[in-house]
Design an enzyme around this catalytic site. Structure first.
Site, PDB file in Angstrom:
ATOM      1  N   ASP A 184      -4.828   8.275  10.833  1.00 22.12           N
ATOM      2  CA  ASP A 184      -3.468   7.829  11.099  1.00 22.12           C
ATOM      3  C   ASP A 184      -2.958   8.314  12.453  1.00 22.12           C
ATOM      4  O   ASP A 184      -3.251   9.428  12.885  1.00 22.12           O
ATOM      5  CB  ASP A 184      -2.522   8.327   9.998  1.00 22.12           C
ATOM      6  CG  ASP A 184      -2.846   7.710   8.651  1.00 22.12           C
ATOM      7  OD1 ASP A 184      -3.049   6.494   8.625  1.00 22.12           O
ATOM      8  OD2 ASP A 184      -2.917   8.444   7.655  1.00 22.12           O
ATOM      9  N   GLU A 210       0.853  -1.180   0.000  1.00 21.05           N
ATOM     10  CA  GLU A 210       0.000   0.000   0.000  1.00 21.05           C
ATOM     11  C   GLU A 210       0.895   1.238   0.000  1.00 21.05           C
ATOM     12  O   GLU A 210       1.689   1.441   0.917  1.00 21.05           O
ATOM     13  CB  GLU A 210      -0.906   0.004   1.230  1.00 21.05           C
ATOM     14  CG  GLU A 210      -1.875  -1.174   1.262  1.00 21.05           C
ATOM     15  CD  GLU A 210      -2.644  -1.255   2.568  1.00 21.05           C
ATOM     16  OE1 GLU A 210      -2.674  -0.250   3.310  1.00 21.05           O
ATOM     17  OE2 GLU A 210      -3.211  -2.331   2.855  1.00 21.05           O
TER      18      GLU A 210
END
Length: 258
Positions: free
Chosen positions: A57, A46
């Site tokens: 995140d 990814e």
């Protein structure tokens, strides 16, 4: 069939997916990281598109994203770096990014660039499912790009089955509703969640992400899904060996006891 569906047809268990932020540690590290991950037997990669407000995140990936932006990374630069990548990289590649910069690029233009570059799939954490179905899926399908949707412990069974019906590569099973980041183990509640989703016998394979940072958490993912996704831990390895990508990947494999 594209590279993603071929991977899951040929390998049903112990799939290792690794995330890294494009442009980190240095702007032009992207192709070297991909080559080294493939060389050291990673199944799927990814490629993270850095963004100034990456809400899903944790601090490690946030910091890498800011560093990448400071280095000059952008979607345009990334596609330029990847234009010849399929001459050497055979494993499936997914781009992971937030909706804002992708929409600024233009979603159809983005999918077209993905197809031209050899990108197989796309993860957009903040893309609402209903908008995916009505607006984004037809365009992605036109260019052969698989959009991967995320589920969490709070996602209803009804929504999970709709996602399973409307996607065609794998489902990203987020281990918790919090942000990315390392965990030493998965508690009983999370393991019960993994088993619950596993027992739904979905059409698409499952990969578990968020919190996998050691052999114990990776083995839990291998037991309860088709594989696991490593993100923050690899970023940490790159931080510690910014001038030696091969060493960073080797260190990750050692940490995961692979």
């Amino acid at each position: 069939m594209n590279r993603l569906t071929t991977l899951f047809l040929n390998k049903q268990k112990n799939i290792l997916s690794v995330y890294f932020t494009a442009g980190f540690p240095k702007l032009n590290d992207t192709t070297e990281i991909l080559r080294e991950l493939q060389k050291q037997d990673v199944d799927l990669v990814e490629i993270g598109i850095p963004f100034s407000d990456p809400m899903a995140d944790g601090p490690v990936i946030q910091q890498s994203s800011q560093t990448a932006l400071n280095n000059g990374m952008s979607i345009k630069v990334l596609f330029e770096q990847l234009k010849d990548i399929r001459k050497s990289i055979k494993i499936p590649l997914i781009m992971m990014g937030y909706l804002n910069p992708i929409m600024q690029y233009g979603f159809e233009a983005f999918c077209k660039s993905c197809k031209e570059t050899g990108i197989d799939g796309l993860i957009i954490p903040d893309l609402p499912f209903n908008e995916y179905v009505s607006e984004f899926k037809p365009i992605a399908d036109k260019y052969g790009i698989s959009i991967v949707m995320l589920i969490t412990p709070q996602t209803s069974e009804e929504r999970i089955r709709l996602i399973d019906k409307q996607t065609n590569s794998f489902i990203y099973m987020v281990s918790s509703a919090s942000t990315t980041g390392a965990q030493s183990n998965f508690n009983d509640d999370k393991q019960a969640y993994f088993r619950r989703i596993h027992d739904m016998q979905l059409r698409n394979p499952l990969l578990i992400g968020f919190g996998i940072s050691n052999a114990k958490t990776l083995q839990t993912a291998f037991t309860n899904a088709s594989g696991g996704i490593i993100g923050s831990q690899f970023i940490k390895e790159l931080q510690q060996s910014p001038n030696n990508i091969a060493s960073a990947v080797s260190s990750l494999r050692t940490t995961l006891e692979l």
